[in-house]
Scaffold this motif. Structure first.
Motif, PDB file in Angstrom:
ATOM      1  N   GLY A 344       0.816  -1.203   0.000  1.00  0.00           N
ATOM      2  CA  GLY A 344       0.000   0.000   0.000  1.00  0.00           C
ATOM      3  C   GLY A 344       0.848   1.251   0.000  1.00  0.00           C
ATOM      4  N   PHE A 345       0.313   2.303   0.597  1.00  0.00           N
ATOM      5  CA  PHE A 345       1.034   3.568   0.689  1.00  0.00           C
ATOM      6  C   PHE A 345       2.163   3.429   1.704  1.00  0.00           C
ATOM      7  N   ALA A 346       3.382   3.879   1.316  1.00  0.00           N
ATOM      8  CA  ALA A 346       4.528   3.648   2.189  1.00  0.00           C
ATOM      9  C   ALA A 346       5.654   4.629   1.886  1.00  0.00           C
ATOM     10  N   PHE A 347       6.603   4.681   2.813  1.00  0.00           N
ATOM     11  CA  PHE A 347       7.843   5.433   2.630  1.00  0.00           C
ATOM     12  C   PHE A 347       8.904   4.497   2.079  1.00  0.00           C
ATOM     13  N   LEU A 348       9.751   5.032   1.209  1.00  0.00           N
ATOM     14  CA  LEU A 348      10.795   4.231   0.566  1.00  0.00           C
ATOM     15  C   LEU A 348      12.119   4.980   0.652  1.00  0.00           C
ATOM     16  N   ALA A 349      13.193   4.252   0.907  1.00  0.00           N
ATOM     17  CA  ALA A 349      14.532   4.855   0.936  1.00  0.00           C
ATOM     18  C   ALA A 349      15.552   3.816   0.495  1.00  0.00           C
ATOM     19  N   ASP A 350      16.632   4.278  -0.167  1.00  0.00           N
ATOM     20  CA  ASP A 350      17.680   3.336  -0.574  1.00  0.00           C
ATOM     21  C   ASP A 350      19.038   4.011  -0.643  1.00  0.00           C
ATOM     22  N   LEU A 351      20.066   3.197  -0.572  1.00  0.00           N
ATOM     23  CA  LEU A 351      21.459   3.607  -0.720  1.00  0.00           C
ATOM     24  C   LEU A 351      22.070   2.763  -1.825  1.00  0.00           C
ATOM     25  N   VAL A 382      15.145   8.903  -1.698  1.00  0.00           N
ATOM     26  CA  VAL A 382      13.968   8.810  -0.837  1.00  0.00           C
ATOM     27  C   VAL A 382      12.731   9.047  -1.697  1.00  0.00           C
ATOM     28  N   GLY A 383      11.622   8.410  -1.317  1.00  0.00           N
ATOM     29  CA  GLY A 383      10.401   8.599  -2.086  1.00  0.00           C
ATOM     30  C   GLY A 383       9.207   7.991  -1.380  1.00  0.00           C
ATOM     31  N   MET A 384       8.103   7.961  -2.097  1.00  0.00           N
ATOM     32  CA  MET A 384       6.863   7.386  -1.589  1.00  0.00           C
ATOM     33  C   MET A 384       6.441   6.239  -2.498  1.00  0.00           C
ATOM     34  N   HIS A 385       5.760   5.248  -1.900  1.00  0.00           N
ATOM     35  CA  HIS A 385       5.349   4.037  -2.610  1.00  0.00           C
ATOM     36  C   HIS A 385       3.828   3.982  -2.642  1.00  0.00           C
ATOM     37  N   PHE A 386       3.255   3.852  -3.854  1.00  0.00           N
ATOM     38  CA  PHE A 386       1.810   3.769  -4.021  1.00  0.00           C
ATOM     39  C   PHE A 386       1.461   2.483  -4.759  1.00  0.00           C
ATOM     40  N   LYS A 387       0.488   1.743  -4.244  1.00  0.00           N
ATOM     41  CA  LYS A 387      -0.025   0.570  -4.945  1.00  0.00           C
ATOM     42  C   LYS A 387      -1.143   1.026  -5.857  1.00  0.00           C
ATOM     43  N   ALA A 388      -0.864   1.070  -7.179  1.00  0.00           N
ATOM     44  CA  ALA A 388      -1.826   1.580  -8.150  1.00  0.00           C
ATOM     45  C   ALA A 388      -2.655   0.485  -8.790  1.00  0.00           C
ATOM     46  N   GLY A 389      -2.370  -0.778  -8.493  1.00  0.00           N
ATOM     47  CA  GLY A 389      -3.096  -1.909  -9.055  1.00  0.00           C
ATOM     48  C   GLY A 389      -2.590  -3.185  -8.431  1.00  0.00           C
ATOM     49  N   LYS A 390      -3.072  -4.317  -8.942  1.00  0.00           N
ATOM     50  CA  LYS A 390      -2.675  -5.596  -8.370  1.00  0.00           C
ATOM     51  C   LYS A 390      -1.168  -5.788  -8.435  1.00  0.00           C
ATOM     52  N   ILE A 391      -0.535  -5.380  -9.551  1.00  0.00           N
ATOM     53  CA  ILE A 391       0.914  -5.545  -9.670  1.00  0.00           C
ATOM     54  C   ILE A 391       1.617  -4.231  -9.981  1.00  0.00           C
ATOM     55  N   ILE A 395       6.216   5.229  -7.898  1.00  0.00           N
ATOM     56  CA  ILE A 395       7.206   5.714  -6.928  1.00  0.00           C
ATOM     57  C   ILE A 395       7.670   7.109  -7.321  1.00  0.00           C
ATOM     58  N   PRO A 396       7.098   8.175  -6.756  1.00  0.00           N
ATOM     59  CA  PRO A 396       7.714   9.498  -6.906  1.00  0.00           C
ATOM     60  C   PRO A 396       8.942   9.565  -6.001  1.00  0.00           C
ATOM     61  N   LYS A 397      10.064  10.070  -6.547  1.00  0.00           N
ATOM     62  CA  LYS A 397      11.317   9.891  -5.820  1.00  0.00           C
ATOM     63  C   LYS A 397      12.311  11.011  -6.127  1.00  0.00           C
ATOM     64  N   LEU A 423      24.703  15.156  -8.832  1.00  0.00           N
ATOM     65  CA  LEU A 423      23.730  15.066  -9.920  1.00  0.00           C
ATOM     66  C   LEU A 423      22.394  14.591  -9.347  1.00  0.00           C
ATOM     67  N   TRP A 424      21.406  15.485  -9.376  1.00  0.00           N
ATOM     68  CA  TRP A 424      20.103  15.216  -8.789  1.00  0.00           C
ATOM     69  C   TRP A 424      19.122  14.724  -9.856  1.00  0.00           C
ATOM     70  N   THR A 425      18.239  13.808  -9.445  1.00  0.00           N
ATOM     71  CA  THR A 425      17.109  13.425 -10.289  1.00  0.00           C
ATOM     72  C   THR A 425      15.832  13.488  -9.447  1.00  0.00           C
ATOM     73  N   ILE A 426      14.802  14.093 -10.014  1.00  0.00           N
ATOM     74  CA  ILE A 426      13.501  14.202  -9.337  1.00  0.00           C
ATOM     75  C   ILE A 426      12.459  13.720 -10.338  1.00  0.00           C
ATOM     76  N   GLY A 427      11.801  12.592 -10.040  1.00  0.00           N
ATOM     77  CA  GLY A 427      10.875  12.067 -11.037  1.00  0.00           C
ATOM     78  C   GLY A 427       9.967  10.979 -10.518  1.00  0.00           C
ATOM     79  N   LEU A 428       9.435  10.194 -11.444  1.00  0.00           N
ATOM     80  CA  LEU A 428       8.438   9.165 -11.144  1.00  0.00           C
ATOM     81  C   LEU A 428       8.853   7.851 -11.780  1.00  0.00           C
TER      82      LEU A 428
END
Length: 452
Positions: A344-351, A382-391, A395-397, A423-428
């Motif tokens: 479902g809706f969640a927080f996401l982070a990675d290194l 860092v970003g947010m996680h959205f479940k938009a369908g069954k699979i 991820i906006p990030k 070098l920054w990236t802001i996207g989906l």
């Protein structure tokens, strides 16, 4: 037929609502105290344990008593399941139908909604199993005729009419003043449509009705007792074993494969060390542009993931002193991250860590020159996680890659100035999440087992 369950605490959200909706007029007029509600909850939990132990008669007693205190879909679903387990298919079907007619309050608890939906699916498996029995009596229209099935009276309007009946052995008796008693024992099978004929003999010795008691309706199977035989023993109800009900945490996917694209705005910052030895600002050779990438990985232990990212970026042109600069970069990286709720809706982070190449084409009216550099980049996202369908997952990030372009000798000679870049990236990103957990994939929809 039984579905797997959710945590008992789920229906606690609906306790207050359930107490306002009761199963009878008498219950509606009688408020439910906190102590009675707690006792009903205990009865429900006790019934769940008895049902799991296949002690269905005792479980039915607990659920019925709990429902008489607080009428709730979760109780009604369990009552229907216990009736079905005991072979009481007619009673089970009627309870399933009553469950579908349950007057839902505004904004009903999720457990109530799920109980009604589950009952609807289970009812589809019960309906075709219910057998029918037609009882004919000859001669027809005997005054003051009395027919009983297992010592329970049959309404006179239903004589000669096919009616639902529970599977098993039943004793049918017909009596009337001036006639001898007629009796048959019939073994009714699941899904069958059967018929019997009871021949009443007048006390004057005249036999009415067709010889042999044959039925006139060919769609039914005629059942007649064999001469000289005793009543058949009563069969046990069909074996109805409840499958193990895994906890909801066990049903959630723990492992999956994901793959998908991402598109981002690319923002350069910091310094760039060219092959000719010059130290330039990133802003002198590249303006903000766009990046397109693809990422694939494995999620494990439910919350963690490892992925591989390939991404190319094209930066905006820079015109300076009659020279046009066009910059681009390419990144290959491995990343380790966490998702707080993959369902479902969640927080996401990675290194992560990767290799990035950067190139610049400089052209004027008379010349064209290319320059390039490379760097090991440290990535943080860092970003947010959205479940938009069954699979499908969205991820906006925001992600930044930190490193240093150029060789060590050049950097050493310019130690007074920072030559690092960002070098920054802001996207989906859009991912297809493919479940690899066989148990979770095979599990039917979860069934609520909350207290009333």
């Amino acid at each position: 037929m039984l579905k797997t369950s959710r945590f008992l605490a789920l229906a606690a959200l609906g306790i207050g609502v359930a107490t306002t909706v009761t199963f009878s007029t008498e219950a509606q007029a009688q408020p439910v105290s906190d102590m009675d509600r707690a006792a009903a909850r205990d009865l429900f939990r006790e019934g769940v344990e008895l049902q799991r132990a296949s002690r269905f008669a005792e479980a039915l007693d607990r659920f019925t008593r709990a429902n008489s205190v607080v009428n709730a879909p979760t109780n009604m679903l369990r009552i229907a399941e216990c009736h079905a387990a005991l072979g009481h298919l007619v009673e089970a079907l009627e309870m399933y139908r009553a469950l579908q007619r349950y007057p839902m309050p505004p904004s009903p608890p999720p457990a109530f909604v799920q109980a009604v939906e589950q009952g609807r699916e289970e009812m589809k498996t019960i309906e075709p199993r219910v057998p029918e029995l037609k009882i004919d009596v000859t001669p027809p229209q005997v005054p003051t005729l009395s027919v009983t099935i297992d010592e329970q009276p049959l309404h006179s309007a239903l004589v000669g009419v096919s009616r639902p009946i529970n599977p098993g052995v039943h004793k049918v008796v017909a009596t009337a003043p001036g006639y001898t008693r007629a009796e048959q024992t019939v073994d009714v099978k699941e899904r069958a449509r059967q018929a019997i004929t009871l021949n009443l003999t007048s006390t004057g010795g005249v036999i009415y009705g067709p010889a042999g008691g044959a039925t006139t309706n060919s769609q039914y199977v005629q059942i007649s007792p064999a001469p000289g035989t005793s009543q058949a023993p009563i069969d046990k109800p069909p074996v109805y074993q409840e499958p193990e009900r895994p906890r909801p945490a066990d049903l959630r996917s723990r492992t999956s494969f994901f793959i998908g694209p991402r598109i981002s705005a690319a923002l350069p910052a910091g310094k760039y060390v060219s092959e000719t030895g010059g130290v330039l600002s990133m802003g002198d050779v590249a303006n903000p542009g766009a990046a397109l990438g693809a990422e694939a990985g494995i999620r494990f232990a439910r919350l963690f993931y490892f992925s591989l990212l390939l991404e190319g970026a094209k930066y905006g042109e820079v015109k300076k002193n009659g020279i046009k600069y066009e910059g681009s970069s390419f990144l290959a990286a491995g990343k380790f991250g966490i998702i707080t709720n993959p369902d479902g809706f969640a927080f996401l982070a990675d290194l992560g860590i990767g290799y990035r190449s950067f190139s610049v084409d400089a052209s004027s009216a008379s010349t064209k020159q290319s320059d390039s550099a490379s760097s090991a980049d440290f990535l943080l996202g860092v970003g947010m996680h959205f479940k938009a369908g069954k699979i499908l997952r969205l991820i906006p990030k925001i992600e930044v890659g930190l490193g240093t372009f150029g060789d060590s000798k050049i950097n050493a000679t310019n130690s007074s100035d920072s030559t690092s870049h960002a070098l920054w990236t802001i996207g989906l990103a859009g991912y297809f999440d493919i479940n690899l957990d066989k148990r979770a994939a095979a599990a039917p929809p979860t069934a609520p087992i909350p207290p009333p």
